[in-house]
Write an enzyme that holds these catalytic residues in place. Sequence first.
Site, PDB file in Angstrom:
ATOM      1  N   ASN A 161       0.832  -1.218   0.000  1.00 10.72           N
ATOM      2  CA  ASN A 161       0.000   0.000   0.000  1.00 10.72           C
ATOM      3  C   ASN A 161       0.863   1.264   0.000  1.00 10.72           C
ATOM      4  O   ASN A 161       0.342   2.365   0.107  1.00 10.72           O
ATOM      5  CB  ASN A 161      -0.962   0.008   1.202  1.00 10.72           C
ATOM      6  CG  ASN A 161      -0.238   0.220   2.519  1.00 10.72           C
ATOM      7  OD1 ASN A 161       0.988   0.186   2.569  1.00 10.72           O
ATOM      8  ND2 ASN A 161      -0.991   0.448   3.579  1.00 10.72           N
ATOM      9  N   ILE A 197      -8.014 -10.318  -0.551  1.00  9.49           N
ATOM     10  CA  ILE A 197      -7.632 -10.319  -1.980  1.00  9.49           C
ATOM     11  C   ILE A 197      -7.605 -11.776  -2.441  1.00  9.49           C
ATOM     12  O   ILE A 197      -7.271 -12.667  -1.661  1.00  9.49           O
ATOM     13  CB  ILE A 197      -6.256  -9.623  -2.187  1.00  9.49           C
ATOM     14  CG1 ILE A 197      -5.913  -9.517  -3.675  1.00  9.49           C
ATOM     15  CG2 ILE A 197      -5.141 -10.299  -1.416  1.00  9.49           C
ATOM     16  CD1 ILE A 197      -4.723  -8.603  -3.990  1.00  9.49           C
ATOM     17  N   TYR A 213       2.503  -2.682  17.690  1.00  9.48           N
ATOM     18  CA  TYR A 213       3.410  -3.496  16.865  1.00  9.48           C
ATOM     19  C   TYR A 213       3.674  -4.847  17.531  1.00  9.48           C
ATOM     20  O   TYR A 213       3.442  -5.896  16.948  1.00  9.48           O
ATOM     21  CB  TYR A 213       4.711  -2.734  16.655  1.00  9.48           C
ATOM     22  CG  TYR A 213       5.706  -3.429  15.756  1.00  9.48           C
ATOM     23  CD1 TYR A 213       5.498  -3.502  14.383  1.00  9.48           C
ATOM     24  CD2 TYR A 213       6.872  -4.003  16.276  1.00  9.48           C
ATOM     25  CE1 TYR A 213       6.424  -4.130  13.550  1.00  9.48           C
ATOM     26  CE2 TYR A 213       7.797  -4.628  15.451  1.00  9.48           C
ATOM     27  CZ  TYR A 213       7.574  -4.683  14.090  1.00  9.48           C
ATOM     28  OH  TYR A 213       8.495  -5.310  13.272  1.00  9.48           O
ATOM     29  N   LYS A 243       2.079  -8.396  16.327  1.00  9.26           N
ATOM     30  CA  LYS A 243       2.888  -9.521  15.835  1.00  9.26           C
ATOM     31  C   LYS A 243       2.656 -10.765  16.681  1.00  9.26           C
ATOM     32  O   LYS A 243       2.677 -11.893  16.172  1.00  9.26           O
ATOM     33  CB  LYS A 243       4.372  -9.145  15.848  1.00  9.26           C
ATOM     34  CG  LYS A 243       4.749  -8.078  14.829  1.00  9.26           C
ATOM     35  CD  LYS A 243       4.771  -8.622  13.415  1.00  9.26           C
ATOM     36  CE  LYS A 243       5.309  -7.587  12.429  1.00  9.26           C
ATOM     37  NZ  LYS A 243       5.362  -8.077  11.052  1.00  9.26           N
TER      38      LYS A 243
END
Length: 314
Positions: free
Chosen positions: A32, A61, A143, A147
């Site tokens: 992106n 997608i 973050y 993760k």
Amino acid sequence: MRILVTGGSGFIGSHLCEHFIEQGHDVICIDNFFTGSKNNIRHLIDHWNFELVRHDVSEPIMLEVDQIYNFACPASPVHYQYNPVKTIKTSVMGTINMLGMAKRVNARLMQASTSEVYGDPKVHPQTEDYWGNVNPIGIRSCYDEGKRVSETLMMDYYRQNKVDIKIIRIFNTYGPRMALNDGRVVSNFIVQALQNKDITIYGEGLQTRSFQYVDDLVDGAIKMMQAEDFIGPVNIGNPNEFTIKALAEKVIDLTGAKSKIIHKPLPADDPTQRQPDISLAKEKLNWQPTILLEEGLKKTIPFFEEELKKNKIT
Ligand code: NAD
Ligand code: UDP
């Protein structure tokens, strides 16, 4: 093979794409462009076996591929803290979407996890069986916890749906194609030194990190992807540990800069020490890094010299 690299126009992703193109694989890069750049993959665009798709991994997608390297996620604290909600969505929704794809088309999926899952570690060096010391409500948690959840999702899809997974925990990695404004320590120090500007050490500079050159990481990631009967998680990092102060001195030395070192406040939850135990990678993958910090810095400095010139920054 048809290989999907998410975050493929970023620092590490672009090195993966380049490697697979050279090997003659069909590569689909999705990004992106939040922290990635078309410049990182400009040299791949004309290759018949390279496709670039502007897409956000937090949205589904449909693609048909054999292997997926899920590397999309801002990795520098400056960037992942810019829009923390988006960062955690990228890790959680992005991993779910890639797991869904892997399940549908029977692809092998690698998740780029991080040494940050160990937080501010109480065990040193860090082994994979250490559960970590992470603040779940701090400024790094978008973050770190993102993760950690991505690892949980990988394991649950593996146990529940038999998805073919691989988890690597990457330790501080540097090299050409980091963005000038990346904000992580190696690029900051080199960019500052090349302009004879002050080198900004956060805190006393006695905190440690273990720096891995990007080629070693690419080699480790590929060996992991090819391994049979081993899903990880596995640490992929260079065990040579340095204080941030020592890194600053090395960069000044190698660039011949006239910079002076200044100190800025240490950000909240900044880990005090970090060093990978890579026994598992050695045993299962027959992998270990080969590039020493000084050698890697010597390969990285000319890249930033060029970038500064291109951007007319002196
Ligand atoms: P980077 O910021 O250079 O690259 C990340 C790439 O992901 C960029 O191209 C960015 O535009 C893209 N991206 C971000 N959010 C996206 C989204 N929602 N949809 C699609 N694309 C998106 O960082 P990097 O250092 O190359 O890191 C790559 C991966 O490796 C990340 O997952 C990171 O967490 C992991 N990792 C890196 C390090 C390191 O030291 N470099 C350490 C541990 C883990
Ligand atoms: N750091 C620093 N000066 C900088 C950038 C970072 O002293 O200009 C310090 C930072 O506080 C941390 C270490 O360098 O202790 C590594 O920071 P980085 O953002 O590269 O990676 P991470 O903290 O995520 O390991």
